[in-house]
Design a protein around this motif. Structure first.
Motif, short mmCIF file in Angstrom:
data_model
loop_
_atom_site.label_atom_id
_atom_site.label_comp_id
_atom_site.label_asym_id
_atom_site.label_seq_id
_atom_site.Cartn_x
_atom_site.Cartn_y
_atom_site.Cartn_z
N THR A 1 -26.42 -20.78 26.01
CA THR A 1 -26.72 -19.36 26.18
C THR A 1 -25.45 -18.57 26.46
OG1 THR A 1 -28.96 -19.83 26.99
CG2 THR A 1 -28.02 -17.68 27.55
N ARG A 2 -24.60 -19.09 27.36
CA ARG A 2 -23.34 -18.40 27.68
C ARG A 2 -22.45 -18.30 26.44
NH1 ARG A 2 -22.80 -21.55 32.55
NH2 ARG A 2 -21.03 -22.61 31.60
N GLN B 1 -29.04 -25.81 27.83
CA GLN B 1 -29.43 -24.42 27.53
C GLN B 1 -28.49 -23.41 28.19
OE1 GLN B 1 -33.45 -23.43 28.58
NE2 GLN B 1 -33.35 -21.39 27.70
N GLU B 2 -28.09 -23.67 29.43
CA GLU B 2 -27.25 -22.70 30.15
C GLU B 2 -25.91 -22.49 29.44
OE1 GLU B 2 -25.17 -22.19 34.54
OE2 GLU B 2 -26.79 -23.64 34.29
N LEU C 1 -23.92 -15.73 23.94
CA LEU C 1 -23.71 -14.37 24.44
C LEU C 1 -22.26 -13.94 24.31
CD1 LEU C 1 -26.02 -14.37 27.61
CD2 LEU C 1 -26.44 -13.25 25.41
N THR D 1 -32.16 -9.55 23.24
CA THR D 1 -33.00 -9.73 24.42
C THR D 1 -33.24 -11.21 24.68
OG1 THR D 1 -35.08 -9.65 23.18
CG2 THR D 1 -34.18 -7.54 23.96
N GLN D 2 -33.65 -11.55 25.89
CA GLN D 2 -33.90 -12.94 26.24
C GLN D 2 -34.98 -13.59 25.35
OE1 GLN D 2 -32.14 -14.88 28.28
NE2 GLN D 2 -33.44 -16.60 27.69
N LEU E 1 -33.45 -14.31 21.97
CA LEU E 1 -32.50 -15.42 22.09
C LEU E 1 -33.24 -16.75 22.17
CD1 LEU E 1 -29.67 -16.57 22.50
CD2 LEU E 1 -29.85 -16.00 24.92
N GLN E 2 -34.35 -16.76 22.90
CA GLN E 2 -35.17 -17.98 23.02
C GLN E 2 -35.72 -18.38 21.65
OE1 GLN E 2 -35.43 -19.41 26.04
NE2 GLN E 2 -36.66 -21.15 25.35
#
Length: 326
Positions: free
Chosen positions: A139-140, A135-136, A143, A154-155, A158-159
């Motif tokens: 996500t990067r 996930q990390e 973004l 927003t988070q 994104l989730q």
């Protein structure tokens, strides 16, 4: 991956590279990076490409021994050859003494680490695995893509996006492109945009179906099954995914009971870390014995189809009816 970047940056290349693993997007990206770094894009004389399981090892070796034509090196690029799953003695032996002016790049979905070819390439060059990303990292990456397009998210949105796409970077890439086109004139991507544009993968529909089974909402569970059939999903693939979901739930439930954290559970159950909470919630709707029975019934259903007791479409439908009934 860093090792390939370092080779390209320094201009000091290995004689052979093997890129393998589940993450097709990254494999393709790094394969292209190596191609562009090793030979000029318009150099058809010194770049040879092979694909599929009918590759001729002798032909590749002869080509590898041929000096490059007005260039520093010759590139032999091989995709999905299967030589790392089957015996290929001739090519494995050649990996020990590759011509200094030749570079091999193999891109494979699966390899057998016990094979002679794998060991030969590992000893002669560089082996890089491309697993599904966590996930990390995802996500990067997302973004950074959004930043290039001057988009914001927003988070929670994104989730939601990740829940729909899963962790396949190729699929995420396609869904991002759709979002960029849909929100062309707007800076912020909203929940409504994701719901309107992003299509959940088949595994997402299976998750929803198992949810409806747990809630004893038989009509909705069957409707989801019929939707999948309408999308030309084979009943036996649907059965496989249902069985897989029950197995994931059983594993998540057991690991949660033992007190493990989400990161550990994700690695053991082979699911993205962001999906652990959702799977744990779904697992909570079943008793452990129910999950074990469901997995066993999936195996029995497959056996019934293979032995001709039931046809595939009816067999899966009966399984859904059995577990979604009140």
């Amino acid at each position: 991956m860093k090792s390939i970047d370092e080779d390209i940056k320094s201009g000091s290349f290995q004689s052979v590279y093997l890129l393998y693993g589940e993450e097709s997007y990254l494999k393709r990206q790094y394969g292209q990076k190596l191609r562009q770094a090793l030979v000029k894009s318009d150099d058809t004389m010194n770049a040879s490409y092979y694909e599929g399981k009918n590759v001729n090892p002798g032909e590749m070796i002869d080509l590898a021994e041929t000096l490059p034509f007005f260039a520093e090196r010759r590139l032999i690029f091989v995709e999905n050859s299967g030589v790392f799953k089957a015996s290929c003695e001739e090519l494995a032996d050649y990996m020990k003494h590759i011509a200094k002016t030749t570079c091999f790049v193999f891109v494979e979905d699966e390899v057998d680490k016990r094979s002679k070819m794998y060991k030969a390439v590992r000893n002669a060059g560089r082996v890089v695995e491309f697993p599904r990303q966590g996930q990390e990292i995802l996500t990067r990456w997302i973004l950074s893509r959004l930043k290039r397009e001057n988009k914001k998210i927003t988070q929670p949105v994104l989730q939601l996006f990740l829940e729909k796409t899963g962790d396949d970077m190729e699929y995420i890439d396609r869904e991002l492109e759709k979002l960029f086109c849909y929100t062309l004139e707007r800076e912020v991507i909203s929940e409504e945009d994701v719901e309107a544009v992003c299509v959940g993968q088949t595994t997402g529909k299976i998750f929803e179906m198992v949810d409806k089974i747990a809630e004893k909402k038989q009509k909705q569970a069957l409707e989801l099954y019929y939707d999948l059939l309408a999308l030309k999903e084979p009943p036996m693939r649907i059965l496989f995914l249902i069985a897989r979901q029950f197995q994931i739930l059983l594993q998540v439930k057991d690991l949660k009971r033992q007190g493990y954290d989400n990161k550990f559970i994700a690695s053991k159950a082979k699911i993205p870390e962001f999906a652990v909470r959702k799977n744990a919630a779904q697992a909570g709707r079943f008793k452990t014995d129910q999950l074990k029975e469901a997995v066993a019934d999936c195996v029995q259903t497959e056996e019934d189809v293979k032995t001709g007791i039931l046809n595939d479409r009816m067999a899966v439908e009966l399984l859904i009816v059995r577990y979604s009934g009140k």
